[in-house]
Design a protein around this motif. Structure first.
Motif, short mmCIF file in Angstrom:
data_model
loop_
_atom_site.label_atom_id
_atom_site.label_comp_id
_atom_site.label_asym_id
_atom_site.label_seq_id
_atom_site.Cartn_x
_atom_site.Cartn_y
_atom_site.Cartn_z
N THR A 84 -0.32 -52.68 2.52
CA THR A 84 -0.86 -52.48 1.28
C THR A 84 -2.32 -52.58 1.16
OG1 THR A 84 1.35 -53.29 0.61
CG2 THR A 84 -0.46 -53.53 -0.91
N THR A 85 -3.06 -51.83 0.46
CA THR A 85 -4.34 -51.95 0.21
C THR A 85 -4.63 -51.99 -1.43
OG1 THR A 85 -4.90 -49.63 0.35
CG2 THR A 85 -4.74 -50.80 2.48
N ALA A 86 -6.07 -52.15 -1.59
CA ALA A 86 -6.52 -52.07 -2.96
C ALA A 86 -5.99 -50.60 -3.49
CB ALA A 86 -7.82 -52.38 -3.06
N GLN A 87 -6.09 -49.55 -2.78
CA GLN A 87 -5.81 -48.16 -2.91
C GLN A 87 -4.14 -47.81 -3.14
OE1 GLN A 87 -8.16 -48.73 -0.68
NE2 GLN A 87 -9.68 -48.94 -2.36
N THR A 88 -3.44 -48.82 -2.67
CA THR A 88 -1.80 -48.28 -2.53
C THR A 88 -1.10 -48.48 -3.90
OG1 THR A 88 -1.87 -49.59 -0.47
CG2 THR A 88 0.18 -49.41 -1.75
N ALA A 89 -0.45 -47.36 -4.39
CA ALA A 89 0.31 -47.40 -5.43
C ALA A 89 1.66 -47.99 -5.15
CB ALA A 89 0.51 -45.94 -6.06
N HIS A 90 1.79 -49.10 -5.54
CA HIS A 90 3.06 -49.83 -4.96
C HIS A 90 4.31 -49.57 -6.00
CE1 HIS A 90 5.42 -53.33 -3.77
NE2 HIS A 90 4.53 -53.45 -2.54
N LEU A 91 5.48 -49.62 -5.31
CA LEU A 91 6.42 -49.63 -6.46
C LEU A 91 6.67 -50.85 -6.96
CD1 LEU A 91 9.13 -48.13 -7.20
CD2 LEU A 91 10.20 -49.43 -5.03
N SER A 92 6.88 -50.62 -8.51
CA SER A 92 6.79 -51.55 -9.13
C SER A 92 8.45 -52.35 -9.61
CB SER A 92 6.40 -51.20 -10.66
OG SER A 92 7.11 -50.30 -11.24
N TRP A 93 9.38 -51.46 -9.03
CA TRP A 93 10.64 -51.88 -9.77
C TRP A 93 10.74 -52.21 -11.21
CZ3 TRP A 93 14.40 -50.18 -6.60
CH2 TRP A 93 14.32 -50.48 -5.16
N SER A 94 11.31 -53.17 -11.32
CA SER A 94 11.64 -53.37 -12.68
C SER A 94 10.41 -53.92 -13.84
CB SER A 94 12.70 -54.35 -13.06
OG SER A 94 13.82 -53.87 -12.74
N MET A 95 9.21 -53.94 -13.12
CA MET A 95 8.05 -54.20 -13.91
C MET A 95 7.76 -52.73 -14.44
SD MET A 95 5.23 -56.18 -11.86
CE MET A 95 4.88 -55.22 -10.52
N ALA A 96 8.52 -51.39 -14.40
CA ALA A 96 8.48 -50.30 -15.16
C ALA A 96 9.04 -50.51 -16.52
CB ALA A 96 9.34 -49.03 -14.12
N LYS A 97 9.86 -51.46 -16.62
CA LYS A 97 10.54 -51.79 -17.79
C LYS A 97 9.61 -51.98 -18.96
CE LYS A 97 15.00 -52.89 -16.39
NZ LYS A 97 14.88 -52.66 -14.67
N SER A 98 8.66 -53.10 -18.53
CA SER A 98 7.37 -53.42 -19.35
C SER A 98 6.35 -52.22 -19.47
CB SER A 98 6.63 -54.64 -18.87
OG SER A 98 7.77 -55.67 -18.72
N LEU A 99 6.18 -51.49 -18.37
CA LEU A 99 5.37 -50.38 -18.75
C LEU A 99 5.90 -49.55 -19.73
CD1 LEU A 99 4.30 -49.44 -14.91
CD2 LEU A 99 2.98 -50.71 -16.70
N LEU A 100 7.19 -49.19 -19.63
CA LEU A 100 7.83 -48.44 -20.67
C LEU A 100 7.56 -49.07 -22.13
CD1 LEU A 100 9.62 -46.14 -21.71
CD2 LEU A 100 11.57 -47.48 -21.27
N ALA A 101 7.65 -50.22 -22.23
CA ALA A 101 7.59 -50.88 -23.48
C ALA A 101 6.33 -50.61 -24.12
CB ALA A 101 7.91 -52.42 -23.60
N THR A 102 5.24 -51.11 -23.24
CA THR A 102 3.79 -50.67 -23.75
C THR A 102 3.48 -49.16 -23.96
OG1 THR A 102 3.36 -52.47 -21.90
CG2 THR A 102 1.45 -51.26 -22.84
N THR A 103 3.97 -48.28 -23.21
CA THR A 103 3.75 -46.82 -23.92
C THR A 103 4.68 -46.61 -25.09
OG1 THR A 103 3.97 -46.14 -21.28
CG2 THR A 103 4.47 -44.56 -22.95
N LEU A 104 5.91 -47.24 -25.17
CA LEU A 104 6.45 -47.21 -26.69
C LEU A 104 5.62 -47.91 -27.58
CD1 LEU A 104 10.07 -47.97 -25.46
CD2 LEU A 104 9.33 -45.82 -26.52
N GLY A 105 5.02 -48.86 -27.40
CA GLY A 105 4.13 -49.35 -28.25
C GLY A 105 2.77 -48.43 -28.65
N VAL A 106 2.45 -47.61 -28.07
CA VAL A 106 1.61 -46.49 -28.57
C VAL A 106 2.18 -45.65 -29.47
CG1 VAL A 106 -0.19 -44.98 -27.72
CG2 VAL A 106 0.23 -46.82 -26.39
N ALA A 107 3.27 -45.27 -29.00
CA ALA A 107 4.07 -44.44 -29.99
C ALA A 107 4.54 -45.11 -31.39
CB ALA A 107 5.46 -44.04 -29.07
N TYR A 108 4.71 -46.11 -31.34
CA TYR A 108 5.28 -46.95 -32.43
C TYR A 108 4.03 -47.08 -33.32
CZ TYR A 108 6.65 -51.03 -35.41
OH TYR A 108 6.90 -51.84 -36.29
N GLY A 109 2.82 -47.32 -32.91
CA GLY A 109 1.36 -47.22 -33.65
C GLY A 109 1.01 -45.78 -34.23
N GLU A 110 1.78 -44.96 -33.45
CA GLU A 110 1.54 -43.45 -34.18
C GLU A 110 2.69 -43.17 -35.19
OE1 GLU A 110 -0.43 -41.72 -29.90
OE2 GLU A 110 1.76 -41.42 -30.33
N GLY A 111 3.33 -43.83 -35.25
CA GLY A 111 4.60 -43.79 -36.38
C GLY A 111 5.50 -43.11 -35.84
#
Length: 372
Positions: A84-111
């Motif tokens: 692993t290096t600073a450039q590695t796109a590492h597998l997040s496993w279930s951290m993806a759930k919180s990424l989804l929640a944050t994406t949904l937060g933008v959609a929520y703000g858009e109504g």
């Protein structure tokens, strides 16, 4: 006329103060500012815990792939273990759930949706479960009969079937076909299926054309994230439970967004009400039944909340800590009051890693240096 003029003046002054404060803060625009770590006994103690001699043969012990600490918007510590290096796109496993929640937060703000809206309004395959609301899914409280067992119990595991066998072609539809065994909103049961139902619902919220790029246009691009990959199943739904990848530096941008209450520079990317929702413990959670060290569920984020009748899950971390957590030791930890964001990628296999032990050492090395 006098009162409206005062209101306009107040709005102008308020925006000016907001913009001035944003400019005075450190933001990775486009790159992170770095501040050299100061050698200390506390830092050495952190490194001994996070980076012991690595057992790659037996895969035992703490096996950190990346550790990144951001204090007040600047990187103050960064270390990686090969490959692993600073450039590695590492597998997040279930951290993806919180990424989804944050994406949904933008959609929520858009109504684009309401928390109390039926999931079936945005994902018709949920028609058999009309009482399940978007908010229930975010709290992992759908009431569906789901078994979140992993490699140690594969025969009865709903998540293994969803990701690898009969459910992998259409993970949301596979989840929606489960029967209910509790009323929605009354019981916490951690479920990767709930997350993929939300991912399918997002498609209904934003439309088919926008969906393919929505995590990028809504969240990743505004934050300056360039390393992200998010796998989709054969039905075209983002596997929001498990399969997002990004570098530690890019994941820290999501942490900084949360640490600053949904602001990014002079822009409010997440509504304050959304940050409050995801940072609030699910009312139906029974902390007394949890294992020691288990974080408290919020809205697809994990909390270090101290609930009545139970102790704080991570006693050496602040009560306001929120985290995205994933299989095999992945963690994004946000400590708003201490202005700290910590990213840990890992390959832990034996359960010996402890969140509290890491955060205790990070705070000893860095929290005291936070400037008011």
């Amino acid at each position: 006329m006098f009162i409206p003029c005062l209101q306009r003046l107040s709005l102008v002054l308020g925006f000016a103060l907001f913009a001035t404060a944003a400019r005075a803060e450190n933001w990775p625009q486009p790159d992170w500012h770095t501040q050299p770590s100061v050698e200390s006994a506390a830092l050495a103690d952190l490194e001994r815990y996070a980076f012991p001699s690595r057992d790659d043969a037996e895969r035992k012990g703490v096996r950190t792939d990346a550790l990144l600490v951001v204090r007040d918007g600047q990187i103050v510590y960064e270390r990686y273990a090969e490959p692993t290096t600073a450039q590695t796109a590492h597998l997040s496993w279930s951290m993806a759930k919180s990424l989804l929640a944050t994406t949904l937060g933008v959609a929520y703000g858009e109504g684009r949706f309401r928390l109390d809206a039926p999931a079936a309004q945005y994902y018709p395959a949920m028609a058999a479960h009309p009482q399940i609301k978007i908010g229930h899914l975010l709290n992992w409280a759908s009431g569906l009969a789901w078994e979140e067992d992993y490699e140690y119990a594969p025969l009865k595991s709903s998540v293994v079937a969803m990701l690898y066998t009969r459910g992998r072609d259409d993970m949301a539809a596979f989840t929606a076909a489960h029967e209910a065994d509790a009323a929605p909103g009354t019981r916490f049961r951690y479920s990767s299926g709930d997350s993929n139902l939300l991912s399918a619902a997002l498609r209904g919220m934003v439309g088919e054309q926008a969906y393919a790029d929505y995590p990028w246009t809504a969240l990743f691009e505004p934050l300056g994230i360039t390393s992200a990959t998010w796998e989709r199943d054969a039905g075209g739904t983002f596997v929001a439970s498990s399969y997002a990848y990004m570098s530690a530096r890019d994941l820290a941008r999501v942490g900084l967004l949360m640490q600053r209450g949904g602001r990014w520079g002079e822009r409010r990317l997440l509504p304050a009400a959304w940050v409050d929702f995801v940072s609030t413990p699910f009312a139906g959670y029974q902390a007394q039944l949890a294992k020691p060290g288990d974080a408290v569920p919020g809205g697809h984020w994990w909390l270090n909340a101290e609930l009545p009748g139970s102790r704080r899950p991570w006693p050496d971390a602040p009560t306001d800590t929120v985290a995205a957590l994933g299989h095999w030791g992945q963690g994004l930890y946000v400590m708003p009051e201490e202005k700290l964001v910590v990213v840990r990628y890992a390959d832990d296999r034996d359960g010996s890693f402890r969140h509290n032990e890491l955060l205790k050492r990070v705070r000893a090395a860095f929290a005291a240096q936070v400037q008011p």
